[in-house]
Motif scaffolding. Structure first.
Motif: not given
Length: 148
Positions: A134-135, A109-112, A125-126, A139-140
């Motif tokens: 959610g795993a 997956y891309p950022k966004g 987010l990255v 969180e980052t």
């Protein structure tokens, strides 16, 4: 259905425009129309890195330049091919937000990117995100946007 000569000419012109524009389409648009791309050819065809092909109704991108052989199809050779994933489309979901699908290392997956997972909506987010939203410990890399 039979076409007039004028209609056939217009149809050929439309196809030529789409054929010419297909290589420059973004992944989200290209993934929705694999028929615009040449079918995969396993008979010694030379493929370039980044070249897209359709195979069994799905669009794939070449990960490394190679000369094809019959047993190196996009579904059989993940080191050579990655499915082009439409992260912008919601598919059949009226909200337009697709359900999270565990990606391969070749199509993260891309950022966004925004996905639904376990009753929540998440934003990546990255770039190159292969983790489950959610795993524990993610969180980052994922941000919860809302509950569905």
């Amino acid at each position: 259905m039979a076409f007039t000569e004028e209609e056939e000419g217009k149809l050929r012109a439309i196809i030529a425009i789409y054929d010419g524009q297909a290589p420059s389409l973004s992944d989200d648009v290209a993934a929705r129309c694999p028929a615009l791309f040449a079918a995969w050819d396993g008979n010694g065809h030379s493929y370039d890195d980044g070249e897209r092909v359709s195979h069994e109704g799905v669009l794939y991108v070449c990960l490394q330049a190679h000369t094809s052989q019959p047993d190196w199809s996009p579904t059989a050779a993940p080191s050579l091919w990655a499915k082009v994933v439409d992260y912008a489309s919601g598919g059949d979901d009226p909200s337009g937000i697709p359900e999270w699908v565990k990606p391969d290392n070749e199509n993260p997956y891309p950022k966004g990117a925004v996905v639904r997972h376990n009753g929540k909506v998440w934003e990546s987010l990255v770039d190159n995100n292969v983790w489950e939203p959610g795993a524990q410990g993610t969180e980052t890399v994922w941000r919860e946007i809302s509950e569905v």
